[in-house]
Design an enzyme around this catalytic site. Structure first.
Site, mmCIF file in Angstrom:
data_model
loop_
_atom_site.group_PDB
_atom_site.id
_atom_site.type_symbol
_atom_site.label_atom_id
_atom_site.label_comp_id
_atom_site.label_asym_id
_atom_site.label_seq_id
_atom_site.Cartn_x
_atom_site.Cartn_y
_atom_site.Cartn_z
ATOM 1 N N SER A 143 6.613 -49.187 92.065
ATOM 2 C CA SER A 143 8.024 -49.190 92.513
ATOM 3 C C SER A 143 8.615 -50.464 92.704
ATOM 4 C CB SER A 143 8.371 -48.319 93.743
ATOM 5 O OG SER A 143 9.719 -48.583 94.125
ATOM 6 N N TYR A 168 6.859 -46.601 102.323
ATOM 7 C CA TYR A 168 6.708 -46.149 101.050
ATOM 8 C C TYR A 168 6.467 -47.233 100.350
ATOM 9 C CZ TYR A 168 8.419 -44.872 96.350
ATOM 10 O OH TYR A 168 8.486 -44.579 94.766
#
Length: 354
Positions: A143, A168
């Protein structure tokens, strides 16, 4: 033809990627736990588009597609190591694409354990399965959030990413480090793909575009964080899929020029690579909203709010490596991509209302 395991195949990107692989003739087994992080009916709707009927989906039972003879799907969790290993042993996959993960920056602030289970333990189980039942290439989702507090733009895979701003992001960074370890120890070819703000049809309902469209449709206010002073490298899902497939077809190799005295963050002397997939053109959040308003033919009511914990102000992908290694560049114009999303969104909502 390739025999491919796609984890997270009932998810947003996983659905589109699975469909593209099937349509080019690959054999695919889809794997997803169909958790309730968001509306499971949307996940079943994606599976239905792939020919998997909801009543055929059973825990640990492969269901065959009614549309694609080269597709089967199983409901299972990556944390179920015993079943995952059994699936690898029985199917002898050529390639693995790991997209299964607990998504969402903001949700990770409230529910950290879900991220350790799915994103760390689940990924370790994938790596172990690839070690004991060797595959030609493991491609996995990372990501843009790994860039964290970096401010040097555009973000490059050759920059170091040591200051994540959310759990995350930290779990995605850990995936990259874990993959490198297995590439080094067991010679597993691994490629990590850092996605930049993906949007498009069948998107997640917790993402900005879906939330904005739903609010505009209902005449409700949209929440505009950081008072609209945000920029994102919005990337159309079709461009993401094409980039992943290009990477999949060219397994990672060692960098022959890798210098351990000045280590390159994006490659290694092991068969390990990292790539950004972004539109290479950051867009102001207010311009994004304006494009959506135009596509929907209706103005949004806006509520301006401060930045949320874990968010970053700007993302901007350097995709030179993607171009150089695969001769590929994401290029879907924002207006076209949003137009396709709105077309799907209206049809989907109309069908749910009947």
């Amino acid at each position: 033809m390739k025999k491919i395991l796609v984890t997270g195949s009932a998810g947003f990107i996983g659905f589109h990627l699975t469909k593209a692989l099937l349509e080019r003739g690959d054999t695919v087994i889809g794997y997803d736990n169909i958790n309730d992080y968001y509306d499971v009916n949307l996940k079943y709707g994606r599976l239905n588009e792939l020919g998997i009927k909801k009543d055929k989906v059973k825990e640990h039972q492969l269901a065959s597609s009614e549309l694609y003879p080269n597709f089967r799907f199983v409901k299972a969790d990556l944390c179920d190591r015993e079943y995952l290993n059994q699936l690898f042993k029985e199917n002898k996959f050529d390639y693995v694409i790991n997209l299964a993960a607990q998504a969402g920056v903001r949700y990770s602030v409230e529910n950290p354990q879900a991220y350790l289970d799915a994103n760390v333990q689940g990924f370790l189980n994938i790596l172990e399965a690839c070690r004991h039942y060797p595959v030609k290439h493991l491609v996995y989702a990372s990501s843009s959030s790994v860039y964290g507090s970096n401010t040097q733009m555009p973000f490059s895979v050759h920059h170091h990413t040591d200051h994540p701003l959310s759990l995350y992001a930290a779990t995605k960074k850990s995936n990259e480090m874990m993959a490198h370890t297995y590439s080094h120890l067991f010679n597993i070819a691994t490629t990590g793909i850092r996605f930049f703000t993906v949007y498009g049809s069948w998107g997640r309902p917790d993402m900005a575009l879906f939330l904005f469209a739903e609010a505009i449709r209902k005449g409700e206010k949209i929440k505009v964080f950081n008072h609209g002073e945000m920029e994102r490298d919005f990337t159309y899902v079709g461009d993401i899929v094409n980039g992943v497939m290009a990477a999949l077809d060219k397994p990672a190799t060692s960098n022959k020029e890798f210098d351990t005295n000045i280590p390159d963050a994006g490659s290694s002397n092991a068969p390990y690579r990292l790539y950004n997939i972004g539109n290479n053109q950051p867009v102001k959040l207010m311009d994004y909203i304006e494009a959506l308003e135009k596509a929907m033919g209706k103005k949004a009511k806006k509520e301006f709010l401060p930045m949320q914990p874990g968010d970053v102000q700007k993302t901007y992908a350097d995709v030179k490596d993607l171009i150089n290694d695969f001769n590929y560049h994401p290029n879907t114009p924002l207006e076209k991509g949003i137009g396709k999303f709105v077309e799907w969104f209206i049809a989907y909502k109309d069908s749910k209302l009947k």
